[in-house]
Structures are given as structure tokens and as C-alpha cells.
Design an enzyme around this catalytic site. Structure first.
Site, PDB file in Angstrom:
ATOM      1  N   GLU A  68       0.916  -1.343   0.183  1.00 37.26           N
ATOM      2  CA  GLU A  68       0.037   0.062   0.019  1.00 37.26           C
ATOM      3  C   GLU A  68       0.987   1.274  -0.070  1.00 37.26           C
ATOM      4  OE1 GLU A  68      -1.506   1.670   3.508  1.00 37.26           O
ATOM      5  OE2 GLU A  68      -1.424   0.103   4.701  1.00 37.26           O
TER       6      GLU A  68
ATOM      7  N   LYS B 195      -4.629  -2.392  13.815  1.00 37.32           N
ATOM      8  CA  LYS B 195      -4.086  -1.422  14.676  1.00 37.32           C
ATOM      9  C   LYS B 195      -4.695  -1.490  16.221  1.00 37.32           C
ATOM     10  CE  LYS B 195      -4.774   0.682  10.998  1.00 37.32           C
ATOM     11  NZ  LYS B 195      -5.499   1.946  10.192  1.00 37.32           N
TER      12      LYS B 195
HETATM   13  N1  PSU Z   1      -1.605   1.021   9.532  1.00 36.99           N
HETATM   14  C1  PSU Z   1      -0.545   1.981   9.846  1.00 36.99           C
HETATM   15  N2  PSU Z   1      -0.511   3.015   9.043  1.00 36.99           N
HETATM   16  C2  PSU Z   1      -1.625   3.582   8.457  1.00 36.99           C
HETATM   17  C3  PSU Z   1      -2.482   2.698   7.934  1.00 36.99           C
HETATM   18  C4  PSU Z   1      -2.501   1.499   8.717  1.00 36.99           C
HETATM   19  O1  PSU Z   1       0.321   1.720  10.576  1.00 36.99           O
HETATM   20  O2  PSU Z   1      -1.297   4.652   7.386  1.00 36.99           O
HETATM   21  C5  PSU Z   1      -3.761   3.073   6.954  1.00 36.99           C
HETATM   22  C6  PSU Z   1      -3.789   1.761   5.873  1.00 36.99           C
HETATM   23  O3  PSU Z   1      -3.572   2.480   4.672  1.00 36.99           O
HETATM   24  C7  PSU Z   1      -5.339   1.435   6.232  1.00 36.99           C
HETATM   25  C8  PSU Z   1      -5.806   2.527   6.573  1.00 36.99           C
HETATM   26  O4  PSU Z   1      -5.880   0.789   5.071  1.00 36.99           O
HETATM   27  O5  PSU Z   1      -4.914   3.161   7.509  1.00 36.99           O
HETATM   28  C9  PSU Z   1      -7.199   2.353   7.424  1.00 36.99           C
HETATM   29  O6  PSU Z   1      -7.918   3.670   7.510  1.00 36.99           O
HETATM   30  P1  PSU Z   1      -9.487   3.636   7.793  1.00 36.99           P
HETATM   31  O7  PSU Z   1      -9.461   3.235   9.354  1.00 36.99           O
HETATM   32  O8  PSU Z   1      -9.876   4.957   7.577  1.00 36.99           O
HETATM   33  O9  PSU Z   1     -10.064   2.641   6.946  1.00 36.99           O
END
Ligand code: PSU
Ligand code: MN
Length: 303
Positions: A24, A158
Site C-alpha cells: 500500500e 491497529k
Molecule cells: N496502518 C498503519 N498506518 C497506516 C494505515 C494502517 O500503521 O497509515 C492505513 C492503511 O492504509 C489502512 C488505513 O488501510 O490506514 C485504514 O484507514 P481507515 O481506518 O480510515 O479505513
């Protein structure tokens, strides 16, 4: 979905059936990591994949084109980008010819699937947020992991998410969750959440057979591996920073796509950067496992 433009290396690897790992790009932008750690994370991921004989395919939208594989002279544009692009944003990014859109897990999986790439690595996936009953904030990552025929390798979800309900949602969506040499769901910078997961695998050929069988259904799987022991963040330090960050989300009224970058930034600041080395280590570790898996998983072979 529009066509995906491949880098020369990714195009050649696809044509030859050589192993490829999609990555990503949100995590490598400042939405994921501060400068210069974001570049270090990207370099470590790319090098780890090369070391294991696979080809990295960083996904992004550049000048309105969906990309699988970017050239090193384009790194800077991704590293400094601030336009978070989930799967649902891809058609808009193309139609409006966005200069740079950095892809989340969901967008990366859509691009990887379109290009025919079987394995994808990230840091920690998005999931069910702790206040989901009030906000309905459930990351589009989860549905994309289940729906696309691509294996996602991550260090769990996370730690500021509701991990129990994240696992529940993955079950509902039909995504297998396979622990790589673990029986418990990892919690990003912590090695475990204490939550059991249904399946464990200790052998990469076995893992490739599982992933391959799921690809035959046209669907994806989540492979989780804990952050290496020596790099894990101290649990008490982490928990204190997290409590403060979540309180700040409420107080400052942060909602939607801004929540994840905000919380990651607050935790990094509050732990005086201790979370960043852990984050870098787990991103590299995931890239490494993904490259081994891609090597064991020869496209077109019936394992
Ligand atoms: N994990 C990290 N850093 C990030 C992300 C995940 O350590 O920047 C990003 C990934 O791109 C993941 C996104 O797909 O956060 C998820 O965001 P949301 O919770 O808005 O779906
Ligand atoms: Mn969200």
C-alpha cells in the site's frame, strides 16, 4: 475498473510468473509515518522483498492512473502525498485525474487483484473502531480483504481498534484469519491481543496451499504475524498513549478517514517516537513473510 499501469519490473514478473508483493502507499506517506521514517519504511520493505527474490509493487494513483509498481524517482511524490485513497475513491481519483492518491489496504487490494498480483503486505489493517455502535466506523479494509483474491499479510489490526469485533467482522465477511506461527491475533506494535484466532500455520508451503485454495474461490485471506519480539512497543507505554489519543479524538471531534492518521500521529508523539521503530520493524517483517509466501505460491500451479 480502469486499467492498472505496471512498472517494468512488475510487468516482467507477471509475464514470467515470478513472485510479486503488492504494497500500500498510505502507510509510507505522512498520513502513516513522519518524515524521514516513512522513506526508511518504504526502503526496508522494498529491500526485504528484493532480498527474498520477489518484486515489490507499490500501489498508488499517479496523474490519474492506477499503478502497480512505481519507479524510485516517483517515491518522493508518494512520500509527501496527503490524499488518502480507499477503494471507493479510486474511480474518482481516475476520473478527476488526481496528481497523487496514496492507497489504503482496500484500494491496494483492488489494484493488486486487477493486476493479477496474489500477495499484499501492509503494517496493520483497518478494522472495527471502538465506538462503532455510535459511529458505524468499520474500515472498508475488512470487506476488501475478504472479497479480493489476494492474501493480505499484516501484524494484525491497529491497536486502537476494537480487535474482538474486528475478528468477528472478518468471520461474518468470510475471511480466513491465519496466524503465522501464532495462535493469537497480534495487536500491531504489541505481539498479541490475547484474542485467539481460528487457524495457525507454521510452514510456508502449507500457507501457500491455503492461500491458493482460497484464491480458487476468488476470495482473499488474512495472514497475521506478530511484530518481532525485540521491536515490540512496551505495553504500558503504548496503553497510556492510546488512552490519551482516543480522548483527543473525542475532544477534537475527529471523524471518518481522518481518525486513523490522527491517532497514529498522537501515539508517535506521546511515545517520543518509540512507536515508530516498532512500526518500521513490523512493516518490514510483514513484507518479508509476504515475499516468502509469494515465492512459495507459483501462479498457475495447482498446489
Ligand atoms: N496502518 C498503519 N498506518 C497506516 C494505515 C494502517 O500503521 O497509515 C492505513 C492503511 O492504509 C489502512 C488505513 O488501510 O490506514 C485504514 O484507514 P481507515 O481506518 O480510515 O479505513
Ligand atoms: Mn474508517
Amino acid at each position: 475498473m480502469s486499467t492498472v499501469a505496471l512498472s517494468d519490473a512488475v510487468g516482467t514478473a507477471l509475464a514470467e510468473g515470478a513472485p510479486i508483493v503488492a504494497l500500500e502507499s498510505t502507510v509510507y506517506s505522512n498520513l502513516g509515518l513522519p518524515t524521514p521514517d516513512n522513506e526508511a519504511a518504504l526502503r526496508r520493505s522494498v529491500e526485504a522483498i528484493h532480498e527474498l527474490g520477489a518484486v515489490p509493487a507499490v500501489t498508488a494513483v499517479i496523474d490519474g492512473t492506477l499503478r502497480a509498481g512505481i519507479e524510485e524517482h516517483e517515491w518522493e511524490r508518494v512520500l509527501t502525498a496527503d490524499h488518502k485513497t480507499a477503494e471507493r475513491d479510486l474511480p474518482v481519483a481516475v476520473g478527476q485525474r488526481w496528481s497523487v492518491g496514496v492507497t489504503t489496504v482496500s484500494a491496494s487490494l483492488a489494484i493488486a487483484a486487477t493486476a493479477g498480483i496474489a500477495v499484499f503486505a501492509t503494517g496493520g489493517i483497518g478494522g472495527v473502531h471502538r465506538d462503532w455502535g455510535r459511529t458505524a466506523d468499520i474500515s472498508a479494509d475488512l470487506d476488501a480483504i475478504a472479497r479480493h483474491p489476494v492474501a493480505t499479510v499484516s501484524a494484525g489490526a491497529k491497536s486502537f481498534l476494537d480487535l474482538e469485533h474486528t475478528l468477528e467482522a472478518l468471520e461474518t465477511l468470510g475471511a480466513p484469519v491465519i496466524g503465522w506461527q501464532t495462535d493469537e491475533f497480534p495487536a500491531f506494535t504489541a505481539r498479541t491481543s490475547g484474542l485467539p484466532i481460528p487457524h495457525r500455520c507454521d510452514d510456508v508451503d502449507e500457507l501457500s496451499r491455503i492461500v491458493s485454495a482460497q484464491r480458487d474461490f476468488g476470495r482473499g485471506a488474512l495472514v497475521v504475524t506478530p511484530v518481532p519480539e525485540q521491536d515490540a512497543l512496551d505495553q504500558a507505554v503504548h496503553d497510556a498513549a492510546l488512552t490519551d489519543a482516543l480522548q483527543a479524538v473525542d475532544e477534537e471531534g475527529i471523524v471518518g478517514a481522518a481518525v486513523t492518521p490522527f491517532v497514529l500521529g498522537r501515539i508517535a508523539a506521546a511515545t517520543e517516537g518509540a512507536s515508530v521503530p516498532a512500526n518500521l520493524a513490523l512493516v518490514e517483517n510483514n513484507a518479508r513473510l509476504a515475499a516468502s509466501l509469494a515465492g512459495a505460491l507459483r501462479p498457475g500451479t495447482d498446489r
